[in-house]
Design a protein around this motif. Structure first.
Motif, mmCIF file in Angstrom:
data_model
loop_
_atom_site.group_PDB
_atom_site.id
_atom_site.type_symbol
_atom_site.label_atom_id
_atom_site.label_comp_id
_atom_site.label_asym_id
_atom_site.label_seq_id
_atom_site.Cartn_x
_atom_site.Cartn_y
_atom_site.Cartn_z
ATOM 1 N N MET A 41 0.802 -1.216 0.000
ATOM 2 C CA MET A 41 0.000 0.000 0.000
ATOM 3 C C MET A 41 0.846 1.282 0.000
ATOM 4 O O MET A 41 0.300 2.388 -0.057
ATOM 5 N N ASN A 88 -6.158 -4.646 -2.770
ATOM 6 C CA ASN A 88 -6.194 -3.359 -2.064
ATOM 7 C C ASN A 88 -5.426 -2.240 -2.765
ATOM 8 O O ASN A 88 -5.946 -1.131 -2.910
ATOM 9 N N PRO A 89 -4.180 -2.464 -3.223
ATOM 10 C CA PRO A 89 -3.502 -1.388 -3.950
ATOM 11 C C PRO A 89 -4.179 -1.032 -5.269
ATOM 12 O O PRO A 89 -4.098 0.120 -5.727
ATOM 13 N N ALA A 138 -6.776 1.348 -4.475
ATOM 14 C CA ALA A 138 -6.170 2.606 -4.025
ATOM 15 C C ALA A 138 -5.551 3.396 -5.177
ATOM 16 O O ALA A 138 -5.043 4.502 -4.966
ATOM 17 N N LYS A 146 -1.166 5.780 -10.527
ATOM 18 C CA LYS A 146 0.086 6.428 -10.131
ATOM 19 C C LYS A 146 1.245 5.995 -11.029
ATOM 20 O O LYS A 146 2.088 6.813 -11.410
ATOM 21 N N LYS A 164 -7.983 2.590 -10.942
ATOM 22 C CA LYS A 164 -8.904 2.646 -9.804
ATOM 23 C C LYS A 164 -10.356 2.602 -10.281
ATOM 24 O O LYS A 164 -11.204 1.921 -9.687
#
Length: 415
Positions: free
Chosen positions: A49, A72-73, A76, A81, A94
């Motif tokens: 994360m 989860n990442p 996020a 990114k 995302k």
């Protein structure tokens, strides 16, 4: 190529092992990795994360491709990114990852694009949800809308069980914001199977089918887990059912995501139920499944690095699959999926020919390998059929047959 795999579980170890086979791989990194991954890749102490830390590492180490394992990442925004930094990443954005991140979104999406799934209703109010249960009756499936570490689904056999699940999620906030909305579905009947695909926008390249075993104990008894084993392919799924799943589920999903301006790049995972009316979607994941990956990737005959490159470049990777079966059996810490002990020493293992061992929850303490999770190892093997693959797989676990610290199911692969 320098390649980074993000994650620390069995799925990531399986990906690392396949990438390590490629002559195109120069340096192979894993963040944070585990005790088994450390044998094939350079493990770096960056949490999944810590997205800014991962981007910085990828820049500093001239990483040419990043593959993200856990969900989860993805939710996020790790892919966003990396894309913004001009770094190649094989993972959904995302916006696209919401297909897994919100069950309500997924159900509305499937309804809009006529993708076969169970009838459903969504609620934020406990009283309204309970009234719906009383109207529909049981069995009924109650799901927390968001990510709940695999624990947010209750298959309620009675109305009382369903009402208790509503209280847990909406009243007692057992899953915090992930359970602020609940989705209730009709209980589908049939055999489950998993179908994953490499996807880039509207191009879909399906893998072989798989089936995992969720219950902790033999004969599908005990609590649900993250998966106690799996096998591939699921030989009882007909060519007709597979073709339908590819055309009317995977392809429709990829096309629909393009129309929703959420183009999907990454691994699309469909958890399916083979009902009397045909395959229906139970859930979507937006990454490799676990433990399905551990039995699907060993059957892939292509260079996995080349597959990722081809798919990202819009080329057909021409996937080739071994005409074999593969079985994986999870070795779990005693007590899993509830409380369990960590730090238990893992003995030296002697594997038979054709057998392999994937590390899911291990770490190195000095030179000693110890347990570091509920699912510790996955023993696996390929063979000409399920029976022979299973016999080899279980020989891999002989060292643990009388263990007090670990347990495993004895019936994985029995269809």
């Amino acid at each position: 190529m320098n390649i980074l795999v993000v994650g620390r579980g069995g799925r990531e170890h399986s990906i690392v092992m396949k990438l390590a086979e490629s002559p195109r791989t120069d340096k192979l990194f894993a963040a944070p990795g585990n005790g088994g991954i450390a044998k094939s890749a350079i493990c770096v102490d960056i949490d999944e994360m810590d997205i800014d830390g991962l981007v910085a590492f990828a820049k500093e180490n001239e990483v040419d491709l990043t593959v993200v394992g856990p969900e989860n990442p993805l939710l996020a925004g790790i892919a966003d990114k990396f894309n913004e930094a001009g770094l190649a990443v094989y993972a959904p954005t995302k916006a696209a990852a919401l297909l897994e991140g919100s069950k309500q979104f997924a159900k509305e999406f499937m309804q809009k694009y006529q993708i076969p799934t169970a009838a459903y209703a969504s609620f934020t109010d406990a009283a309204e949800a309970k009234a719906y249960i009383e109207k529909q009756g049981a069995p009924i499936v109650v799901k927390a809308d968001g990510l709940a570490a695999g624990k947010g689904v209750v298959v309620a056999e009675t109305e009382q069980e369903a009402i208790q699940a509503i209280d847990d999620m909406l009243v007692h906030k057992a899953f915090s914001e992930a359970g602020a909305t609940v989705v209730m579905e009709e209980c589908l009947v049939g055999k489950e199977f998993s179908l994953m695909a490499f996807v880039h926008e509207n191009q879909v390249y399906p893998m072989v089918t798989a089936r995992d075993h969720k219950r902790a104990f033999d004969n599908d008894q005990g609590p649900n887990t993250g998966g106690m084993g799996a096998f591939a392919p699921a030989t009882d799924i007909s060519r007709e059912a597979l073709d339908f799943s590819i055309e009317h589920i995977l392809q429709k999903t990829a096309d629909g995501m393009m129309k929703e301006e959420r183009p999907f790049t990454g691994i699309l995972y469909a958890g399916l139920m083979m009902t009397e009316q045909g395959p229906k979607v139970i859930e979507f994941n937006v990454r490799f499944g676990d433990p399905e990956t551990e039995v699907v990737l060993p059957l892939l005959e292509n260079d996995l690095v080349q597959v990722f490159q081809d798919v990202l470049d819009g080329k057909n990777p021409n996937l080739q699959w071994a005409d074999e079966s593969c079985i994986g059996v999870v070795l779990a810490s005693k007590g899993y999926p509830a409380a369990y002990e960590k730090g238990v020493k893992i003995p030296e293992l002697e594997l038979p020919d054709q057998g392999f061992m994937v590390h899911a929850g291990t770490k190195l303490t000095g030179n000693e390998l110890v347990s570091d999770g509920g699912r510790v190892l996955l023993a696996g093997a390929k063979g000409p059929n399920l029976k022979e693959a299973g016999e080899t797989t279980y020989r891999c676990l002989d060292s643990f047959s009388t263990s007090d610290a670990f347990f495993y199911r004895k019936d994985i692969g029995e269809e």
